[in-house]
Design an enzyme around this catalytic site. Structure first.
Site, PDB file in Angstrom:
ATOM      1  CB  SER A 162      -0.752   7.453  -6.840  1.00 18.13           C
ATOM      2  OG  SER A 162      -0.262   7.151  -5.550  1.00 18.13           O
ATOM      3  CG  ASP A 163      -6.941   7.372  -3.988  1.00 24.23           C
ATOM      4  OD1 ASP A 163      -6.485   7.484  -2.826  1.00 24.23           O
ATOM      5  OD2 ASP A 163      -8.163   7.296  -4.215  1.00 24.23           O
ATOM      6  CD1 TRP A 164      -2.488   6.785   1.570  1.00 30.84           C
ATOM      7  CD2 TRP A 164      -2.787   8.261  -0.066  1.00 30.84           C
ATOM      8  NE1 TRP A 164      -1.887   7.963   1.944  1.00 30.84           N
ATOM      9  CE2 TRP A 164      -2.046   8.887   0.958  1.00 30.84           C
ATOM     10  CE3 TRP A 164      -3.065   9.009  -1.212  1.00 30.84           C
ATOM     11  CZ2 TRP A 164      -1.600  10.203   0.884  1.00 30.84           C
ATOM     12  CZ3 TRP A 164      -2.617  10.335  -1.286  1.00 30.84           C
ATOM     13  CH2 TRP A 164      -1.900  10.902  -0.258  1.00 30.84           C
ATOM     14  N   GLY A 165      -2.212   3.727  -2.796  1.00 33.48           N
ATOM     15  CA  GLY A 165      -2.135   2.336  -3.254  1.00 33.48           C
ATOM     16  C   GLY A 165      -2.566   2.152  -4.701  1.00 33.48           C
ATOM     17  CB  ALA A 166      -3.952   4.446  -7.258  1.00 32.43           C
TER      18      ALA A 166
END
Ligand code: BGC
Length: 678
Positions: free
Chosen positions: A246-250
């Site tokens: 995942s993109d960071w925090g997505a």
């Protein structure tokens, strides 16, 4: 209940099948998977902290480490660990030189290895839908073909070092405004023709080991839980064997743990949010996802761990190195080939070292570092040669540097955007298309004082109507890395003949740009509508007959190239036959130089709307004065096809196709045609 298993000694571990590098990788993956307890599987699915997964000591599974980013390795936010600052994606793309992207991939992977990590969070390959996107500088181009070629070479370069490339951000992450929540509404045809090709090629031609899902929604569903995009397209259709991170925090915005798991998300970063072991366990108990899905997701990460040599003796892996002079020289070469000579009236450039006596150096970007702020693009090089240093070094003892333009033979102004809020930076889109007023005033007043004024622009495209007619020469510098000042001075004084070409159209005004037709097309609110469909970049300007400021593919040289003798191997092709097109290019000027020969196709009559022209080939060649070279291209059915939404397939229609060969998308030098007879 979780099974608690006892730790194995190092010798015992070495005897396990997954440790045996002579075995087939899939056999090793299955062996390792079968040794994991359920709890261990869960623990592998989210980060321990920002860059690291959780280790499992009992099985010798070290933490899998990854770092940003697209033009340099960033390990920390303070710069305690320094790394080479390569030119940003748009500058590297402007070289139109696939070999340099390959070399860049190798070099940055060596830096990743040297800091002990296994994956680089790059390349960033989202299409440049608008110059206003805060990350346009970080991405490569508006064109899917150029994007694809450069992506494949970058990924191959990185992975040749047994470092995983993480190609990001899948997909339609084309603006930073509302990036965590915005929904990109995009047609299937635009996905297939514009947004997918580079990702697809990264998988099918370069075997990319990881893909990062985007923050945004695509047609109503968040990227990390998009079963159609991840499971169906990426994995089932394209045959992706690596893992999705995942993109960071997505994942914070995603619907549920099971939606991520079923879609095919393996790794939640930076730390657990939806992949909390107790929640995963409950969801599995309630059959919200199957053990088969869980195992498939885990196997993907284990496979990449084996591919990068996580279990291997470090000394047997490709060697790492960081901040070497080779890497710095490569950064310089990319900068030299990536800067674009936009305008050069009366051949004011290159400056003659003997004849120029006094030079004035001005502008807010003359002595500014460009590498700091910028999210994934932040990096900390051991030094940065800013334009002032490069030019001063060059002029030293030969040309006097004076303060006032009126005293100088020539004035250089270094202006443009920076990596900072409101300009070119992750997390926020640009606030203005024009340069800051103070810069416009500086340019206009300086040209009045001294008409021999050369403007050098950092950053992404800006409007130029206030001054472009008055300024005789303009160089687009982008963010050209730690050696920018040397590369620039080489170009100014003619040691380097510019050969960069625009990977993005420069519009005269923002409203000419396809994403800027209305509020709903950019920036949108909850939804951003890609109403322009396939008409992104020059496809829009050409088809709608809008004159750009500088067209896609444009870039001047200090020499001239003559194009002649266009030949077609056949005048008709059928089925999967291919056609060879060749031509001669002669350096008819006085300087050695490189030309990017561009091939566009045009479907003369089509049953559906198609862009006026589409790039389907390019070659960069270097020629000495009077030297001639033959350039050839192969075209086949795939190059003629468009995506038919009704048939859900790529179709090449019978009929006539024009082939346009030029020095830019609007400087077509030779033209011919052939027929596809189906
Ligand atoms: C960016 C990614 C980056 C990640 C880790 C995110 O905010 O969108 O490109 O790799 O942070 O720093």
């Amino acid at each position: 209940m979780f099974v608690v298993s006892e730790e194995k000694s190092k010798d015992e571990l070495l005897k396990l099948a997954f440790m045996n590098s002579n075995l087939d990788i899939e056999e090793r993956v299955v062996d390792l998977l079968n040794r994991l307890t359920l709890h261990e599987k869960f623990s592998l699915m989210s980060g321990k902290r920002w860059w690291y997964t959780k280790p499992i000591e009992r099985l010798g599974i070290k933490s899998f480490a990854m770092h940003d980013g697209p033009h340099g390795v960033r390990v920390d936010n303070k710069g305690e660990i320094q790394s080479t600052y390569f030119p940003s994606g748009i500058c590297r793309a402007a070289t139109w030189n696939p070999e340099l992207s390959h070399k860049f991939g190798v070099a940055i992977a060596e830096e990743i290895r040297e800091v002990g990590a296994h994956m680089l969070l790059a390349p960033g390959i989202n299409i440049q839908r608008t110059p206003m996107c805060g990350r346009t500088f970080e991405y490569q181009t508006e064109d899917p073909f150029l994007n694809k070629i450069l992506t494949v070479e970058t990924v191959k370069g990185i992975q040749s070092q047994r470092i995983a490339a993480c190609v990001k951000h899948f997909i339609c992450n084309n603006q930073e405004t509302n990036r965590f929540t915005v929904n990109s509404e995009v047609s299937e045809r635009a996905l297939q023709e514009i947004y997918y090709p580079a990702f697809k090629a990264a998988i099918q031609e370069a075997d990319a080991w990881s893909i990062m899902s985007c923050y945004n929604k695509v047609n109503g569903t968040y990227g990390s839980e998009h079963e159609h995009l991840l499971r169906e397209v990426l994995m089932n259709e394209w045959g992706f064997r690596g893992f999705v991170v995942s993109d960071w925090g997505a994942t914070r915005t995603s619907t549920s743990t099971e939606s991520l798991m079923n879609a095919g998300l393996t790794l939640e970063m930076p730390t657990e949010n939806k992949y909390v072991p107790s929640i995963l366990e409950k969801a599995l108990d309630k059959n919200k996802f199957t053990e088969e899905i869980l195992n498939d997701n885990i196997k993907r990460l284990l496979r990449v761990m084996l591919l990068v040599g996580l279990f291997d003796d470090y000394s047997t892996l490709p060697k790492g190195s960081r901040n070497t002079s080779d890497h710095q020289n490569l950064a310089r070469r990319i900068a030299e080939e990536g800067m674009v000579l936009l305008k050069n009236e009366k051949n004011i450039l290159p400056l003659n070292m003997e004849k120029t006596k006094k030079i004035a150096l001005l502008g807010p970007m003359l002595n500014k570092r460009t590498y700091l702020e910028g999210g994934s693009s932040t990096n900390f090089p051991p030094y940065e040669i800013k334009p002032l240093e490069g030019l001063t070094e060059k002029c030293n003892g030969k040309i006097e540097i004076v303060d006032s333009p009126s005293e100088a033979d020539v004035t250089l102004i270094i202006a443009g955007l920076r990596h900072k809020r409101g300009m070119d930076v992750e997390g926020e889109d640009r606030k203005a298309f024009k340069l800051p007023t103070s810069q416009i005033e500086l340019i206009t007043s300086t040209v009045e004082e001294n008409p021999n004024t050369i403007l050098i622009l950092t950053g992404t495209p800006v409007s130029m109507h206030e001054w472009i007619e008055k300024v005789p020469a303009v160089i687009q510098l982008w963010y050209a890395g730690m050696e920018a000042g040397h590369a620039l001075s080489g170009i100014i004084f003619g040691d380097i003949n510019p050969s960069g070409k625009l990977p993005i159209t420069f519009p005269k005004k923002l409203s000419d740009s396809p994403a800027h037709v209305s509020e709903r097309t950019y920036p949108g609110d909850q939804n951003v509508f890609y109403d322009e469909g396939i008409y992104v970049g020059y496809r829009h300007f050409d088809t709608k007959g809008i004159e750009p400021l500088f067209p896609f593919g444009h870039g001047l040289s200090y020499t001239n190239f003559t194009y002649e003798n266009l030949k077609f191997s056949n005048k008709k092709i059928s089925g999967d036959e291919s056609l060879t097109i060749s031509l001669n290019v002669l350096n008819s000027g006085d300087y050695e130089g490189a030309e990017v020969v561009q091939l566009y196709i045009q479907d003369v009559k089509s049953s559906v709307e198609r862009p006026l022209k589409e790039l389907k080939g390019f070659k960069k060649i270097n020629l000495k004065p009077n030297e001639k070279s033959t350039v050839s291209f192969d075209l086949s059915k795939d190059d003629l096809s468009y995506y038919n939404e009704n048939l859900q397939n790529w179709i090449a229609e019978k009929g006539e196709f024009n082939v346009l060969i030029g020095s830019s998308s609007r400087d077509i030098r030779l033209q011919g045609n052939f027929e596809y007879i189906g």
